[in-house]
Write an enzyme that holds these catalytic residues in place. Structure first.
Site, mmCIF file in Angstrom:
data_model
loop_
_atom_site.group_PDB
_atom_site.id
_atom_site.type_symbol
_atom_site.label_atom_id
_atom_site.label_comp_id
_atom_site.label_asym_id
_atom_site.label_seq_id
_atom_site.Cartn_x
_atom_site.Cartn_y
_atom_site.Cartn_z
ATOM 1 N N GLU A 173 -4.102 7.326 -3.850
ATOM 2 C CA GLU A 173 -3.294 6.024 -3.118
ATOM 3 C C GLU A 173 -3.592 4.785 -4.405
ATOM 4 O O GLU A 173 -4.220 4.867 -5.403
ATOM 5 C CB GLU A 173 -4.205 5.519 -2.226
ATOM 6 C CG GLU A 173 -5.678 5.067 -2.467
ATOM 7 C CD GLU A 173 -6.218 4.621 -1.180
ATOM 8 O OE1 GLU A 173 -5.765 4.752 0.080
ATOM 9 O OE2 GLU A 173 -7.368 3.982 -1.352
ATOM 10 N N TYR A 194 0.961 -1.178 -0.095
ATOM 11 C CA TYR A 194 0.135 0.041 0.131
ATOM 12 C C TYR A 194 0.844 1.276 -0.161
ATOM 13 O O TYR A 194 1.886 1.275 0.767
ATOM 14 C CB TYR A 194 -1.011 0.092 1.206
ATOM 15 C CG TYR A 194 -1.778 1.311 1.417
ATOM 16 C CD1 TYR A 194 -2.794 1.490 0.914
ATOM 17 C CD2 TYR A 194 -1.095 2.477 1.984
ATOM 18 C CE1 TYR A 194 -3.793 2.482 0.412
ATOM 19 C CE2 TYR A 194 -1.742 3.661 2.053
ATOM 20 C CZ TYR A 194 -3.229 3.541 1.435
ATOM 21 O OH TYR A 194 -3.911 4.783 1.404
#
Lengths: 382, 288, 382, 288
Positions: free
Chosen positions: A189, A101
């Protein structure tokens, strides 16, 4: 403003971040043609802005162009959380070794952007943060310098990489930051960014939320927000055009008030007394009668609304203006549904007089009014 | 007494020639606030309600030496106005303007930290020390001087609660609107520290809402520092769904962060009484 | 790297800064055609990079397209400070009320960019600074924030403007700063920026010098520097391509040395002893024999050079490498001119041995060598 | 003694795997400099002359706690390397790299001021405290320990003058190359202040050149502060024409600013003896 996955991925690609090769399709045939240009196996992904499409069956895989067509057909006929799917993104399925991530968001306390990274990607990052805070690497970004390339490499190191992979991952993080800043993203993201079987990195999914307040710097998206955002309801679009803050909720008591905090507290009070608000609608400060009328029109056009609750505390907003707005809406739209009004503050007497003369009863206590609204909503049956 | 502003505050109004600026300059003047000058680039040399208007803060400062500023400048230019105030010696800045981009706000706050400037807002109703000074857009008549400090992320909710206090005979030392945006100058902890030092403040009301974790951090601070004055809180947004922005740019639950439950729990654990409804606050203050 | 006026003005125009309408022409006929698109009267300006074109007659005015053609013809046949004029810029002559100065440059002491403005523009700004320092407004720019719009307005106020003119001028200053930073300008200036008869502002002349070291970020200009820069001599172009620092001077003693300070001191010492250096040439640190050979070739190709003076203090640079380079140049180019060599430092003995064996005498003292070079240059006659 | 570096300096080499980095790491080690680590992103885990190489300065610092760094990283990446050093606790940074864009250098220096980091260069031969520590690329054998401090904008000219001193038996406390760029970390005044405090330094040589006005400012400082140690100067570039860059990015006369005459005059007026030729310096030091 949320971007679709395909919009976000195209931006990433244009900024030199590796993403799986893919194309957008709005029909099954288009999907098949798109697949022909790609290498199988394929991933076919619903393009919706709501979260949780994976669990809802909005991502399918296919080994042939024929299968891709079928998968696209299936998804394009789907509704996800009530939203009909209007397009799919077909891409080459990647050979994943590890899911990571990386994202940039804001931190209120440090008044800065913050980079968040984790070696545990591909799932809800807040869940990781809650259950395994040690797996989260947070880096506060000095607003005067931005994310330095060396910081991006330090982050890559902290999620377990070294040598060439550290450099490569650092470059990707840096590019994502630059892209995010360029588009005034309040969130950008890659979840996951994956390490492929051959040790390279690729953004397998991407999410960008542009700061609505910055849209004057991004006219192309401002235009697209008002025109192309297929997921807004009629009420939401109308509210946006009138500059009103509106959120659809699950209940049956329509709410109009002034000031975000007051309206939130109104919803909470309705709930406290056992009722269910149908929406949030804030007319803002100093609303003129036309704004009040527009707000009422939006709320009344929602078929779920059984009762209307207007809660106004006049500061800049004048109670007489509100009263005129209510009468205007009544004249133009017609208010067939029961209505509860609480009206206090600036020019309170005049506002009350106008409404009382028109046969509308006005209350002074928010709690009392909320109770009455709840009561009324239950009488109507739902 | 009170915090940040008092009867000695000398303020300028940036963006005084706009509709809002002109309107509220008048109301502030009427309340007794010392508005010494206004600014509006391109409108220098004019007057608004008898207040001299300058093109630049620099010129206003040369002639009037203000220490505070209130900004009504439109969002695309508001950050520049804030920098202009800071760099010209203004030590307290109230940014009324809504819809300022986050990136701009972050940049402003970074410089404010370096210069030790107090920034209130953006997207705030402002600050009032009742019967002394008002730098804001709040309706004045609902406030009265007294011993309760208020810190709030919401405008009308502050009015709702302040009106309730005043009706019950409870006056306020200072009511401070932090602002409804995700990035604001002051946070709850900053304000709690100020109220702790203010002798005229005997209790504090903390009005929070969904979004972010500043209420949770305030709760940690209260517990850890054994905060010496009683704090009563109200948190708006228990019924708000995740992922939706509830009017304020800052009022949004992201994933699992920023829920009303989390804030209420943290505050309760820190010994803060949390009211269920706005009207309960006066009751708690009076009867515990 | 200096940009031509027309290049600078086009950049300004593209960034929203008002400039007089104009066009470039390389022939008199083109100039006439350009004038036909513009409103008379016209200004016809030589496009050269050297300063002082005005005094040299490189700016003429014309009232008709025919006159413009003649003026262009005259200028295009001109040489300014030895540089042939290859193009002219034809523009609409503006009605000037007042000439101002605004520019951004660097300040070494404060390690910042600095904005310089003056109500006395149109002349040499350093002269204004020297004679009337009170007429110069200097603003140090915080590197972390850049020039704030409000600062630009403050500057406008300090050079005497108020109200709308202050705002307008501020916006122009701000834009020039943004443009300067975008192109890594070590100097960007409008001299003059004029107030027109109707109270508006316009950049009547513009100068941009891009930081050479930033050209890796501005590939288009890097290309243009090596290809299109018509004002470089053959020697200068060759030096640039070989990465050598070369400056042509007026004398007859060709100089090659290592290190900028040492070469400058070498020129000064030559001058001290009554000689005249023909050039500055720094081979840099650690030069290999090929670099030395290339440097010698450049200096020897200058017909003004009567004597060659090589001054090497070996640190990273090895004396034996230098010796090899000299022999290489001798073999390939042929060194017909008298040569004086001072060679000390790393591998000094080996270097001396190589040269002595080749019949070349080597000195150790810079002063002694300089004297000898001066002496030799005078023997040859000039 | 000496300034900035001494035998206790613990240094890392950033860009140690490049040609220049590898070459000079060896020479510095041989001189006795404590090179504790090297960095090179992507080359972590390797060794150069037995020195461990890391991907990041952060890792090098965790394991070796250096206080100085010398940078050989190519120009486009050099500013990032400098930030990396500063933000990871390095307090003295020598930037050898030439051709760093001015904008990058300005940004680096702004942060260095905030963090109180000493930056030497860019475009410098470095710094040497003879017989103790060398962080630079200068030929070591021409220096010897002694009582004269040197501050210079030029590399080879420093060597020329240092070699002259050493040959005449005059040793040096520290020789500091400020760097040949227009924007450098330290200037003459900074270095003069340091040498003033250094007991081992009895006289200072200031080697300037055309471009800018830092020599003039140093002259003002010397006169105004009645600088207590003798200063001898040399200024290169008397024969340089205006508008031409003489090798160094910083060596350029712009209009009338930065001429050798102006510098020589200012220094002379401040009581500094200015040598006509490099070889005169040793003479002036010995005989006045």
């Amino acid at each position: 403003m949320k971007l679709f996955e395909y919009e976000a991925k195209n931006l990433l690609t244009n900024h030199g971040i590796p993403t799986p090769k893919g194309e957008l399709a709005t029909t099954p045939t288009q999907a098949q043609k798109a697949a022909e240009k790609l290498k199988p196996p394929y991933a076919i992904k619903a393009q919706v802005l709501v979260a949780g499409r994976g669990k809802a069956g909005g991502i399918l895989f296919a080994n042939s162009t024929e299968e891709a067509k079928k998968a696209a057909e299936k998804i394009l006929n789907m509704q996800i959380k009530g939203i009909p799917v209007k397009s799919v993104w077909i891409e080459e399925k990647i050979n994943i070794k590890k899911e990571l991530y990386f994202g940039i968001t804001t931190d209120r306390f440090s008044q800065s952007y913050v980079a968040v990274a984790s070696a545990s990607g591909g799932m809800d990052i807040e869940e990781v943060a809650e259950k395994h805070p040690e797996k989260i690497v947070k880096t506060t970004i000095n607003p005067l310098y931005g994310l330095h390339p060396f910081q991006a490499r330090q982050i890559a190191r902290k999620i377990g990489y070294s040598s060439n992979q550290l450099s490569e991952l650092g470059r990707i993080f840096e590019k994502l930051y630059t892209l995010g800043m360029q588009y005034d993203s309040e969130l950008i993201e890659m979840n996951p960014i994956v390490e492929t079987a051959d040790g390279n990195f690729m953004a397998a999914d991407a999410r960008i939320i542009i700061d609505d307040n910055s849209l004057f710097r991004h006219q192309e998206y401002k235009k697209r927000l008002l025109e192309g955002n297929s997921e807004l309801s009629q009420q939401e679009l109308e509210a946006m055009k009138s500059g009103l803050a509106y959120v659809k909720l699950n209940g049956n008591i329509g709410v109009v008030g002034n000031g975000a905090g007051l309206v939130m507290a109104t919803l909470d009070t309705i709930q406290y007394y056992g009722g269910k608000p149908a929406n949030f609608l804030d007319v803002g400060g100093g609303a003129a009668s036309e704004t009040i009328a527009a707000a009422l029109k939006i709320v009344l056009s929602d078929p779920d609304v059984k009762t209307l609750f207007i809660n106004i505390l006049g500061g800049i907003t004048r109670c007489d203006e509100v009263a005129h707005g209510i009468l205007e809406a009544k004249a133009k739209v017609g208010i067939a549904k029961p209505i509860v009004i609480r009206l206090v503050g600036t020019n309170e007497q005049e506002g009350k007089r106008i409404l009382t003369e028109a046969g509308i009863h006005v209350l002074e206590s928010m709690e009392e009014a909320a109770q009455k609204a709840v009561q009324t909503s239950k009488q109507g049956g739902n | 007494m009170g915090i940040i502003i008092d009867k000695n505050t000398r303020a300028i109004v940036q963006g005084i020639t706009g509709t809002q600026g002109t309107f509220h300059a008048k109301l502030m003047l009427e309340y007794g606030t010392k508005i010494v000058a206004g600014t509006s680039p391109g409108k220098g040399g004019t007057h608004v309600h008898g207040i001299p208007v300058y093109d630049t803060v620099e010129e206003a400062q040369e002639k009037h030496s203000a220490n505070a500023s209130i900004i009504f400048v439109p969002a695309p230019f508001a950050a520049d106005a804030a920098f202009e105030a800071m760099e010209n010696g203004i030590t307290t800045i109230v940014i009324i303007t809504e819809h300022i981009p986050i990136k701009d706000a972050i940049s402003v706050m970074a410089r404010a930290k370096q210069l030790n400037t107090t920034v209130i807002g953006p997207n705030t109703p402002g600050i009032i020390t009742p019967e002394q000074c008002k730098l804001g857009i709040m309706p004045s008549h609902i406030f009265k001087s007294g011993n309760v400090g208020m810190i709030s992320r919401s405008g009308t909710l502050t009015y709702e609660i302040a009106a309730g206090l005043t009706k019950n005979g409870i006056g306020q030392s200072t009511c401070l609107g932090l602002g409804g945006d995700p990035i604001t100058g002051l946070n709850f902890i900053d304000a709690l520290k100020m109220f702790e030092k203010d002798a005229s403040t005997q209790a504090i009301i903390l009005i929070g809402e969904i979004g972010g974790n500043l209420e949770e951090l305030a709760a940690q601070y209260i517990a850890k520092e054994k905060y010496p004055k009683p704090v009563v809180a109200f948190i708006a947004g228990r019924s708000a769904p995740p992922g939706k922005r509830m009017g304020h740019a800052g009022a949004i639950v992201m994933g699992k962060v920023g829920t009303a439950e989390s804030k209420i729990q943290a505050l309760t654990e820190a010994g803060v009484k949390v009211a269920d409804k706005p009207s309960d606050i006066a009751r708690i203050l009076m009867h515990g």
